[in-house]
Design a protein around this motif. Structure first.
Motif, PDB file in Angstrom:
ATOM      1  N   LEU A   1      44.140  53.975  34.957  1.00 21.90           N
ATOM      2  CA  LEU A   1      44.765  55.266  35.216  1.00 21.90           C
ATOM      3  C   LEU A   1      45.288  55.282  36.645  1.00 21.90           C
ATOM      4  O   LEU A   1      44.616  54.835  37.568  1.00 21.90           O
ATOM      5  N   SER A   2      46.495  55.785  36.824  1.00 17.38           N
ATOM      6  CA  SER A   2      47.114  55.835  38.140  1.00 17.38           C
ATOM      7  C   SER A   2      48.159  56.940  38.158  1.00 17.38           C
ATOM      8  O   SER A   2      48.456  57.547  37.132  1.00 17.38           O
ATOM      9  N   THR A   3      48.727  57.169  39.314  1.00 21.52           N
ATOM     10  CA  THR A   3      49.806  58.151  39.422  1.00 21.52           C
ATOM     11  C   THR A   3      51.154  57.527  39.101  1.00 21.52           C
ATOM     12  O   THR A   3      52.144  58.227  38.978  1.00 21.52           O
ATOM     13  N   LYS A   4      51.191  56.199  38.967  1.00 24.37           N
ATOM     14  CA  LYS A   4      52.418  55.487  38.618  1.00 24.37           C
ATOM     15  C   LYS A   4      52.258  54.863  37.239  1.00 24.37           C
ATOM     16  O   LYS A   4      51.178  54.406  36.884  1.00 24.37           O
ATOM     17  N   PRO A   5      53.322  54.768  36.465  1.00 22.96           N
ATOM     18  CA  PRO A   5      53.196  54.214  35.112  1.00 22.96           C
ATOM     19  C   PRO A   5      53.110  52.690  35.059  1.00 22.96           C
ATOM     20  O   PRO A   5      52.656  52.126  34.074  1.00 22.96           O
ATOM     21  N   GLU A   6      53.522  51.995  36.140  1.00 21.51           N
ATOM     22  CA  GLU A   6      53.504  50.530  36.117  1.00 21.51           C
ATOM     23  C   GLU A   6      53.277  49.983  37.522  1.00 21.51           C
ATOM     24  O   GLU A   6      53.838  50.481  38.493  1.00 21.51           O
ATOM     25  N   LEU A   7      52.429  48.941  37.629  1.00 19.08           N
ATOM     26  CA  LEU A   7      52.162  48.269  38.898  1.00 19.08           C
ATOM     27  C   LEU A   7      52.268  46.768  38.705  1.00 19.08           C
ATOM     28  O   LEU A   7      51.858  46.236  37.680  1.00 19.08           O
ATOM     29  N   ARG A   8      52.814  46.081  39.705  1.00 17.64           N
ATOM     30  CA  ARG A   8      52.854  44.620  39.719  1.00 17.64           C
ATOM     31  C   ARG A   8      52.080  44.170  40.951  1.00 17.64           C
ATOM     32  O   ARG A   8      52.400  44.575  42.065  1.00 17.64           O
ATOM     33  N   ILE A   9      51.054  43.341  40.736  1.00 20.64           N
ATOM     34  CA  ILE A   9      50.216  42.886  41.834  1.00 20.64           C
ATOM     35  C   ILE A   9      50.310  41.367  41.963  1.00 20.64           C
ATOM     36  O   ILE A   9      50.638  40.666  41.005  1.00 20.64           O
ATOM     37  N   ASP A  10      50.038  40.861  43.164  1.00 19.89           N
ATOM     38  CA  ASP A  10      50.138  39.427  43.426  1.00 19.89           C
ATOM     39  C   ASP A  10      48.917  38.658  42.947  1.00 19.89           C
ATOM     40  O   ASP A  10      49.026  37.521  42.506  1.00 19.89           O
ATOM     41  N   ILE A  11      47.746  39.257  43.073  1.00 19.16           N
ATOM     42  CA  ILE A  11      46.522  38.555  42.707  1.00 19.16           C
ATOM     43  C   ILE A  11      45.542  39.550  42.097  1.00 19.16           C
ATOM     44  O   ILE A  11      45.507  40.710  42.488  1.00 19.16           O
ATOM     45  N   SER A  12      44.797  39.094  41.111  1.00 21.31           N
ATOM     46  CA  SER A  12      43.833  39.963  40.436  1.00 21.31           C
ATOM     47  C   SER A  12      42.546  39.187  40.203  1.00 21.31           C
ATOM     48  O   SER A  12      42.430  38.017  40.553  1.00 21.31           O
ATOM     49  N   SER A  13      41.595  39.829  39.573  1.00 17.53           N
ATOM     50  CA  SER A  13      40.325  39.161  39.287  1.00 17.53           C
ATOM     51  C   SER A  13      40.490  38.058  38.240  1.00 17.53           C
ATOM     52  O   SER A  13      39.616  37.219  38.084  1.00 17.53           O
ATOM     53  N   PHE A  14      41.612  38.030  37.535  1.00 14.68           N
ATOM     54  CA  PHE A  14      41.863  36.971  36.556  1.00 14.68           C
ATOM     55  C   PHE A  14      42.209  35.642  37.223  1.00 14.68           C
ATOM     56  O   PHE A  14      41.986  34.584  36.651  1.00 14.68           O
ATOM     57  N   CYS A  15      42.783  35.690  38.430  1.00 15.52           N
ATOM     58  CA  CYS A  15      43.225  34.446  39.059  1.00 15.52           C
ATOM     59  C   CYS A  15      42.651  34.226  40.461  1.00 15.52           C
ATOM     60  O   CYS A  15      42.887  33.182  41.056  1.00 15.52           O
ATOM     61  N   HIS A  16      41.896  35.167  41.001  1.00 18.61           N
ATOM     62  CA  HIS A  16      41.324  34.993  42.334  1.00 18.61           C
ATOM     63  C   HIS A  16      40.172  33.994  42.271  1.00 18.61           C
ATOM     64  O   HIS A  16      39.312  34.092  41.401  1.00 18.61           O
ATOM     65  N   PRO A  17      40.134  33.011  43.176  1.00 24.36           N
ATOM     66  CA  PRO A  17      39.095  31.979  43.131  1.00 24.36           C
ATOM     67  C   PRO A  17      37.669  32.523  43.187  1.00 24.36           C
ATOM     68  O   PRO A  17      36.765  31.944  42.601  1.00 24.36           O
ATOM     69  N   PHE A  18      37.450  33.627  43.860  1.00 25.01           N
ATOM     70  CA  PHE A  18      36.100  34.184  43.945  1.00 25.01           C
ATOM     71  C   PHE A  18      35.593  34.596  42.568  1.00 25.01           C
ATOM     72  O   PHE A  18      34.434  34.394  42.234  1.00 25.01           O
TER      73      PHE A  18
END
Length: 67
Positions: free
Chosen positions: A26-43
């Motif tokens: 849920l957000s105030t914007k309908p779409e976000l594009r991010i550079d890194i997420s928990s799917f690809c972050h090495p940690f």
């Protein structure tokens, strides 16, 4: 809570540019594009690369013949 001062929250499709994975929040914007997420972050993925930090001073001294 006062009425009319809070933003409207809408379902938001978040897209990770690096991995291409999508998830919804849920957000105030309908779409976000991010550079890194928990799917690809090495940690989070466990593919963390270990950097050798031990002995850096000794290596420097040896390289420049310092005592």
């Amino acid at each position: 809570m006062k009425k009319g001062i809070h933003p409207n929250y809408v379902p938001c499709k978040v897209t990770c540019v690096t991995s291409g994975k999508e998830f919804e929040v849920l957000s105030t914007k309908p779409e976000l594009r991010i550079d890194i997420s928990s799917f690809c972050h090495p940690f989070y993925t466990g593919s963390d690369k270990v950097v050798d930090t031990a002995g850096r001073v000794e290596k420097f001294k040896q390289k420049y013949n310092m005592k």
